[in-house]
Design a protein around this motif. Structure first.
Motif, PDB file in Angstrom:
ATOM      1  N   GLU A  31       0.802  -1.186   0.113  1.00  0.00           N
ATOM      2  CA  GLU A  31      -0.023   0.000   0.137  1.00  0.00           C
ATOM      3  C   GLU A  31       0.973   1.164  -0.007  1.00  0.00           C
ATOM      4  O   GLU A  31       0.966   1.946   0.898  1.00  0.00           O
ATOM      5  CB  GLU A  31      -0.973  -0.044   1.222  1.00  0.00           C
ATOM      6  N   PRO A  32       1.706   1.562  -1.027  1.00  0.00           N
ATOM      7  CA  PRO A  32       2.688   2.636  -0.967  1.00  0.00           C
ATOM      8  C   PRO A  32       2.216   3.958  -0.737  1.00  0.00           C
ATOM      9  O   PRO A  32       2.700   4.764  -0.339  1.00  0.00           O
ATOM     10  CB  PRO A  32       3.082   2.543  -2.592  1.00  0.00           C
ATOM     11  N   ARG A  33       0.763   4.282  -0.992  1.00  0.00           N
ATOM     12  CA  ARG A  33       0.227   5.606  -0.430  1.00  0.00           C
ATOM     13  C   ARG A  33      -0.210   5.603   0.969  1.00  0.00           C
ATOM     14  O   ARG A  33      -0.287   6.994   1.318  1.00  0.00           O
ATOM     15  CB  ARG A  33      -0.835   6.119  -1.529  1.00  0.00           C
ATOM     16  N   LEU A  34      -0.064   4.554   1.576  1.00  0.00           N
ATOM     17  CA  LEU A  34      -0.360   4.727   3.161  1.00  0.00           C
ATOM     18  C   LEU A  34       0.815   4.604   3.852  1.00  0.00           C
ATOM     19  O   LEU A  34       1.366   3.384   3.881  1.00  0.00           O
ATOM     20  CB  LEU A  34      -1.501   3.570   3.508  1.00  0.00           C
ATOM     21  N   PHE A  35       1.187   5.432   4.670  1.00  0.00           N
ATOM     22  CA  PHE A  35       2.364   5.480   5.560  1.00  0.00           C
ATOM     23  C   PHE A  35       1.613   5.106   6.968  1.00  0.00           C
ATOM     24  O   PHE A  35       1.157   5.757   7.543  1.00  0.00           O
ATOM     25  CB  PHE A  35       3.149   6.503   5.680  1.00  0.00           C
ATOM     26  N   ARG A  36       2.050   3.831   7.345  1.00  0.00           N
ATOM     27  CA  ARG A  36       1.375   3.561   8.705  1.00  0.00           C
ATOM     28  C   ARG A  36       1.787   4.389   9.784  1.00  0.00           C
ATOM     29  O   ARG A  36       3.100   4.694   9.783  1.00  0.00           O
ATOM     30  CB  ARG A  36       1.851   2.064   9.248  1.00  0.00           C
ATOM     31  N   SER A  37       1.047   4.855  10.763  1.00  0.00           N
ATOM     32  CA  SER A  37       1.311   5.860  11.706  1.00  0.00           C
ATOM     33  C   SER A  37       1.873   5.152  13.029  1.00  0.00           C
ATOM     34  O   SER A  37       1.184   5.222  13.824  1.00  0.00           O
ATOM     35  CB  SER A  37       0.155   6.501  12.052  1.00  0.00           C
ATOM     36  N   VAL A  38       2.992   4.456  12.756  1.00  0.00           N
ATOM     37  CA  VAL A  38       3.335   3.873  14.012  1.00  0.00           C
ATOM     38  C   VAL A  38       5.195   3.830  13.839  1.00  0.00           C
ATOM     39  O   VAL A  38       5.730   4.148  12.984  1.00  0.00           O
ATOM     40  CB  VAL A  38       3.184   2.173  13.628  1.00  0.00           C
ATOM     41  N   LEU A  39       5.674   3.832  15.217  1.00  0.00           N
ATOM     42  CA  LEU A  39       7.236   3.958  15.429  1.00  0.00           C
ATOM     43  C   LEU A  39       7.595   2.603  16.172  1.00  0.00           C
ATOM     44  O   LEU A  39       6.776   2.034  16.745  1.00  0.00           O
ATOM     45  CB  LEU A  39       7.533   5.021  16.200  1.00  0.00           C
ATOM     46  N   PHE A  40       8.810   2.259  15.899  1.00  0.00           N
ATOM     47  CA  PHE A  40       9.290   1.171  16.737  1.00  0.00           C
ATOM     48  C   PHE A  40      10.726   1.611  16.953  1.00  0.00           C
ATOM     49  O   PHE A  40      11.577   1.723  16.335  1.00  0.00           O
ATOM     50  CB  PHE A  40       9.310  -0.151  15.753  1.00  0.00           C
ATOM     51  N   PHE A  41      11.038   1.607  18.440  1.00  0.00           N
ATOM     52  CA  PHE A  41      12.506   1.591  18.777  1.00  0.00           C
ATOM     53  C   PHE A  41      12.968   0.299  19.241  1.00  0.00           C
ATOM     54  O   PHE A  41      12.775  -0.086  20.566  1.00  0.00           O
ATOM     55  CB  PHE A  41      12.141   2.759  20.068  1.00  0.00           C
ATOM     56  N   PRO A  42      13.767  -0.291  18.513  1.00  0.00           N
ATOM     57  CA  PRO A  42      14.412  -1.513  18.941  1.00  0.00           C
ATOM     58  C   PRO A  42      15.300  -1.237  20.137  1.00  0.00           C
ATOM     59  O   PRO A  42      16.040  -0.237  20.258  1.00  0.00           O
ATOM     60  CB  PRO A  42      15.285  -2.031  17.698  1.00  0.00           C
ATOM     61  N   ASP A  43      15.390  -2.196  21.004  1.00  0.00           N
ATOM     62  CA  ASP A  43      16.144  -2.270  22.283  1.00  0.00           C
ATOM     63  C   ASP A  43      17.856  -2.208  21.884  1.00  0.00           C
ATOM     64  O   ASP A  43      18.672  -1.566  22.541  1.00  0.00           O
ATOM     65  CB  ASP A  43      15.831  -3.390  23.152  1.00  0.00           C
ATOM     66  N   ASP A  44      18.139  -2.990  20.683  1.00  0.00           N
ATOM     67  CA  ASP A  44      19.408  -3.342  20.574  1.00  0.00           C
ATOM     68  C   ASP A  44      20.147  -2.335  19.357  1.00  0.00           C
ATOM     69  O   ASP A  44      21.351  -2.789  18.996  1.00  0.00           O
ATOM     70  CB  ASP A  44      19.803  -4.687  20.097  1.00  0.00           C
ATOM     71  N   GLU A  45      19.586  -1.426  18.894  1.00  0.00           N
ATOM     72  CA  GLU A  45      20.131  -0.511  18.006  1.00  0.00           C
ATOM     73  C   GLU A  45      19.522   0.776  18.235  1.00  0.00           C
ATOM     74  O   GLU A  45      18.478   1.137  18.571  1.00  0.00           O
ATOM     75  CB  GLU A  45      19.991  -0.979  16.581  1.00  0.00           C
ATOM     76  N   PRO A  46      20.310   1.872  17.737  1.00  0.00           N
ATOM     77  CA  PRO A  46      19.798   3.422  17.929  1.00  0.00           C
ATOM     78  C   PRO A  46      18.659   3.845  17.029  1.00  0.00           C
ATOM     79  O   PRO A  46      17.871   4.698  17.073  1.00  0.00           O
ATOM     80  CB  PRO A  46      20.940   4.172  17.706  1.00  0.00           C
ATOM     81  N   GLU A  47      18.464   3.028  15.719  1.00  0.00           N
ATOM     82  CA  GLU A  47      17.698   3.648  14.801  1.00  0.00           C
ATOM     83  C   GLU A  47      16.119   3.380  15.188  1.00  0.00           C
ATOM     84  O   GLU A  47      15.753   2.514  15.800  1.00  0.00           O
ATOM     85  CB  GLU A  47      17.768   2.757  13.553  1.00  0.00           C
ATOM     86  N   ILE A  48      15.593   4.559  14.693  1.00  0.00           N
ATOM     87  CA  ILE A  48      13.838   4.532  14.962  1.00  0.00           C
ATOM     88  C   ILE A  48      13.350   4.267  13.780  1.00  0.00           C
ATOM     89  O   ILE A  48      13.711   4.886  12.560  1.00  0.00           O
ATOM     90  CB  ILE A  48      13.505   6.039  15.526  1.00  0.00           C
ATOM     91  N   PHE A  49      12.511   3.336  13.669  1.00  0.00           N
ATOM     92  CA  PHE A  49      11.805   2.791  12.423  1.00  0.00           C
ATOM     93  C   PHE A  49      10.347   3.355  12.386  1.00  0.00           C
ATOM     94  O   PHE A  49       9.599   3.437  13.557  1.00  0.00           O
ATOM     95  CB  PHE A  49      11.657   1.096  12.419  1.00  0.00           C
ATOM     96  N   ALA A  50       9.822   3.600  11.321  1.00  0.00           N
ATOM     97  CA  ALA A  50       8.530   4.493  11.162  1.00  0.00           C
ATOM     98  C   ALA A  50       7.849   3.675  10.019  1.00  0.00           C
ATOM     99  O   ALA A  50       8.415   3.170   9.131  1.00  0.00           O
ATOM    100  CB  ALA A  50       8.418   5.913  10.899  1.00  0.00           C
ATOM    101  N   GLY A  51       6.341   3.689   9.913  1.00  0.00           N
ATOM    102  CA  GLY A  51       5.667   3.097   8.890  1.00  0.00           C
ATOM    103  C   GLY A  51       5.723   1.790   8.604  1.00  0.00           C
ATOM    104  O   GLY A  51       5.991   1.060   9.769  1.00  0.00           O
TER     105      GLY A  51
END
Length: 418
Positions: A31-51
């Motif tokens: 669903e390329p036009r829909l950016f899921r309104s969610v975030l994930f902060f993994p415990d083992d790495e600094p990156e914040i994931f979105a969508g």
């Protein structure tokens, strides 16, 4: 100055250009036009994931903090900030992370990230005027943190109306119903070719209202009526220190199971201790094992995706099966459309009352030419029938359920004054 329209939703976010083109923000997804309104902060790495990337990362390894439906807390004075991996994030900062990712993704198609935005908002975040104002202030601050220098708001049903207007060949008085994940917004508006080029459309709005009923509440009714017994509702456990005293599962625990964005909040020490006591002493151990795994393994999001999938199926067929297999949870629950409609009757009644209240306040509503339904829950047959019964099949119309608001916001951005 580059401008766009942005529909920040409880479940999905979308962005559109001034010509109404809805952008493929995540082209690598289904669903390329829909950016899921969610975030994930993994415990083992600094990156914040979105969508969609946040969902994928969470499903691969859920050791971390998964945050969703943050829009539904914008009006809450009690939710100012949360701790994630030792850092305090305000609600504005969490929303800003999502908006910044969307802004950057839009910039990839526009040549440069947009600096101006028409940002959608519900007709009412909440009936409390002070809390409603707080929600808009927070959303404005989040947009500024995300890098937007010029921000204007447009209520979402008006945006949906502008998308509908683009196809009209004659002027109409239209009732627009926009069904989001958290709210339903209704607007009665004059639309058509003679008005399309006007920059200020406020005088075309006859009336507007909203109610806190959306897709999430329909999902909650399936959980309440079909699944709560599978997670221990109706069971009892022995109170520690008392050999003959038994209690049912506390209602506050069961209540949080109805909202997938609140379920993670019961993973606190006191609740964990209660769950362990119930594991040892429950008269329905298998159900409490399922409850324990649902809460402690952070499986709420996955379960509600299965609930949502069953709900979508019931818009197409008369009966389906809700399937979910995770940890010690094994669900294969048949559900009929008739059951779902019975569960949903209080919500449908509330929607009808809200609609009739708007119409009663405006006598010109007797001359409505069309009813335009958009948003995910507009696809529920009982929701559509509510309006068909009131206005007739020939006057009820639909379009893309998930991008009409974004399209209208994009079209409105063509007149953005900066």
């Amino acid at each position: 100055m580059r401008a766009c329209g942005l529909d920040f939703g409880t479940s999905n976010t979308a962005a559109a250009l001034p010509d109404g083109t809805v952008l493929p923000l995540q082209p690598h997804t289904q669903e390329p036009r829909l950016f899921r309104s969610v975030l994930f902060f993994p415990d083992d790495e600094p990156e914040i994931f979105a969508g969609a990337d946040a969902i994928q990362r969470y499903l691969e390894d859920n050791t971390g903090r998964f945050i969703q439906s943050v829009k539904s807390f914008l009006h809450s004075r009690g939710f100012r900030a949360t701790q994630v991996k030792g850092r305090t994030y305000t609600i504005e900062e969490l929303v800003a992370i999502l908006l910044r990712r969307v802004r950057d993704a839009a910039g990839a198609h526009m040549g440069e990230a947009p600096e101006a935005v028409i940002l959608g908002r519900p007709a009412v975040f909440t009936p409390d005027p002070e809390a409603d104002a707080l929600a808009q202030q927070r959303l404005l601050r989040a947009a500024e943190i995300a890098g937007f220098k010029h921000v204007q708001f447009l209520i979402e049903p008006i945006a949906a109306a502008l998308a509908y207007e683009a196809q009209l060949k004659r002027d109409e008085l239209v009732l627009v119903a926009d069904f989001g994940a958290g709210t339903t917004d209704l607007t009665l508006m004059r639309l058509g070719p003679s008005r399309r080029e006007k920059q200020d459309r406020r005088e075309d709005v006859v009336g507007s209202t909203g109610v806190r009923i959306g897709g999430d509440r329909f999902d909650a009714e399936i959980m309440r009526h079909k699944l709560l017994p599978r997670f221990g509702a109706g069971s009892t456990y022995r109170v520690r220190g008392f050999s003959d005293k038994r209690l049912p599962i506390p209602q506050h625990v069961l209540a949080k199971l109805l909202s997938w964005h609140e379920m993670s909040f019961i993973r606190e020490k006191s609740t964990q201790e209660l769950l362990e006591t119930m594991l040892d002493t429950s008269d329905r151990k298998a159900e409490i094992q399922a409850l324990y795994d649902l809460v402690m393994d952070n499986l709420g999001y996955r379960l509600f995706r299965a609930i949502e999938a069953a709900k979508v199926q019931l818009s197409k067929v008369e009966q389906t099966t809700l399937d979910f297999e995770e940890a010690r949870i094994s669900l294969h629950e048949p559900i009929t459309r008739a059951e779902f409609e019975e569960f949903s009757k209080p919500l449908l009644d509330e929607l009808e009352q809200c609609t009739e209240g708007l119409l009663a306040r405006h006598p010109e509503a007797e001359h409505i030419d069309a009813v335009f339904l958009t948003g995910g829950s507009s696809q529920i047959p009982a929701v559509r029938q509510l309006y068909v019964r009131r206005f007739g099949e020939e006057r009820v119309r639909t379009a893309d359920a998930f991008t009409s608001v974004a399209e209208g916001l994009g079209r409105a951005s063509a007149h953005l004054k900066v």
